[in-house]
Each structure stands twice: as C-alpha cells, then as structure tokens.
Design an enzyme around this catalytic site. Structure first.
Site: not given
Length: 291
Positions: A75, A231, A235, A258
């Site tokens: 973030h 969001h 990311d 991720h």
C-alpha cells in the site's frame, strides 16, 4: 523529466496488521540514483526494493535481508510509485508497514505533506517491449507494450457483494488519488477468525479493512461501488514498484495476487522484455501523468 525524491522527512505512527503493535514510519529524501530502500531501525538492517528482496507473498508482499523482514509494503509502495518517486529511504521500527485505514490514502497525504523534489538526473522509465505472462489455472498477470500506462484488472468472487468486477485504470497521479488510493483491503470473516487463531491479523478491524461474512459486509458502506477491484489495482501498482522504475505499458490481470505479480516481475527481467528509456520534458508525454 528528472528523478524525484521528497523535499523533507515525514513521520507517522500506525498499527501493524498482523502483530497489532504500533509501528513508527519515517520517510526521508535520498540523492539521485540511490533508489528506494527500507531500513529497520530496530535491527540496523537495510533492505533494497527489488524483486530479489521478496521473501514471502502469501498474505502480503514481504521483503527481507539477512533474516530481517518488512511486511505489507504494497500500500505504501503503491502511493510512492504513483508520485513517480525514484529515491527514498523508508524507516520502520518493526517488521510491518502500518496498515493505516487499509488503503493508500494516508501515505498519499504523507507524500503531499513532504512535497516532491525534482533532482538533476534524468528519470529512467522501463518501456515494455514484448508481452510476458504468468498463469495459474484461470488466474493470470501480464505486461504488454502500450503507449499509455494502464492497469486492467478483473476479479470474480462467489459472494453476493463482490461477484465479477472489472476496471481499466489509465494511470496518472491525479487519477490515482481520485480513483484508487482510497480503496481498502478486504477479507472474509471466516479467514480473519482463522488468522487470529494462529496469531495473525491481530491489528485488523473494521477501521482498516472491508470485512465480509457469507451474506454481506460488516462495515457501514463501500467507498466505491467497485472498491474491491480498485484495491486489487492499488496492490498491483505497489507490487510493480519492485521493478525499480515506473513502467510504460499495460498491466492486465485476472484474479491475480502478490505471488503472481512477483513472478511476473522476475519473468520480465529474465526475458529482458523491456528497455530503459529517458525523456526530456518537451517530448515526454508521460510527464503529465506525474504532474
């Protein structure tokens, strides 16, 4: 366009998502060609921001050096990347970046308070020259050539509030602040309960995440109708910061996270599917994106 850092140091204190303890965060300017580095002040260890520093991607993007880690960097790095900052020292006194409100807006405000300083050395961009892709079943993440900086993300959750969401985000700092930075992280109540049972997510609350049960959300409301996919773009921008330069191209993903994002950065370097370019302000159409 020149390399960037911040004009002055800024500090904040927040709670770490997993340990639930206070973390002091300090951002300091660095000279040109220094890059972005993390420093654990409690351990005296510096961790450079690069794909090789990534040590875990299960719950967040975690970087480390000599057994010392900094977790949940995505973030903060999303905000740093969106301002086109090339050189920065990030100091924390624990093993997590504070979660703040679960979005990037607090970090945006820190950077606005610090101010942006242009240095004397030309800024380097990474222009994507050929498509690279990582897949895992239906999930994928790819980078491909484009004359614009674009993040195109799609998610599909079997949940009545989320379902299928897709958004194409044409990047600029202004658009990032208005459309992406306030989108919060999200999680499911059953997962939170499990994580707490194993000593994680101790700092998570309705103040720093969207929490969903089987039927709806436990928070009062959403900040955007499609806050979930926004969001995921937030990311992805943070994960792409590990490339070490702002890229010129299009990022596309379906249900990525991720781990796939990290593998994508490694594959880009392995296949050398990019070129490093510099632009003068007069010919740099991307300069407007960071103004």
């Amino acid at each position: 366009m020149k390399q960037r850092t911040i004009k002055k140091p800024v500090e904040a204190v927040g709670i770490g998502l997993h340990k639930g303890v206070p973390v002091k965060l300090r951002l300091e300017p660095l000279a040109e060609n220094s890059g972005i580095v993390f420093y654990r002040s409690d351990k005296g260890i510096t961790i450079p921001l690069k794909p090789e520093s990534v040590v875990d991607t299960k719950m967040a993007t975690v970087i480390g050096n000599d057994g010392v880690v900094v977790s949940t960097i995505e973030h903060l790095m999303s905000a740093v990347y969106s301002f086109g900052i090339d050189n920065l020292r990030i100091i924390v006194d624990n093993d997590e970046v504070p979660i703040m409100d679960g979005s990037a807006i607090s970090f945006v405000m820190m950077l606005q308070e610090a101010g942006i300083e242009e240095l004397n050395t030309p800024k380097k961009f990474m222009r994507i020259t050929k498509e690279v892709e990582i897949t895992d079943g239906e999930k994928f993440a790819r980078l491909k050539p484009s004359e614009k900086i674009i993040f195109d993300f799609e998610i599909n959750f079997d949940h009545p509030v989320i379902g299928r969401e897709k958004r194409e985000f044409v990047f600029s700092t202004k658009n990032y602040i208005e459309e992406i930075a306030r989108a919060r992280t999200f999680g499911f109540l059953r997962e939170v309960q499990y994580l707490r049972s194993i000593g994680l997510a101790l700092g998570g609350s309705l103040d720093n995440a969207i929490v969903l049960d089987d039927k709806g959300i436990l928070n009062d409301n959403l900040r955007f109708d499609d806050e979930f996919v926004r969001h995921k773009i937030l990311d992805a921008i943070g994960d792409m910061s590990l490339l070490g330069a702002n890229f010129i191209g299009k990022y596309e993903a379906f249900a990525s996270g991720h781990h796939l994002n990290h593998l994508l950065t490694l594959k880009l370097f392995k296949e050398h599917a990019y070129e490093i370019v510099e632009f003068s302000k007069e010919e740099m159409v991307f300069a407007k994106a960071f103004s």
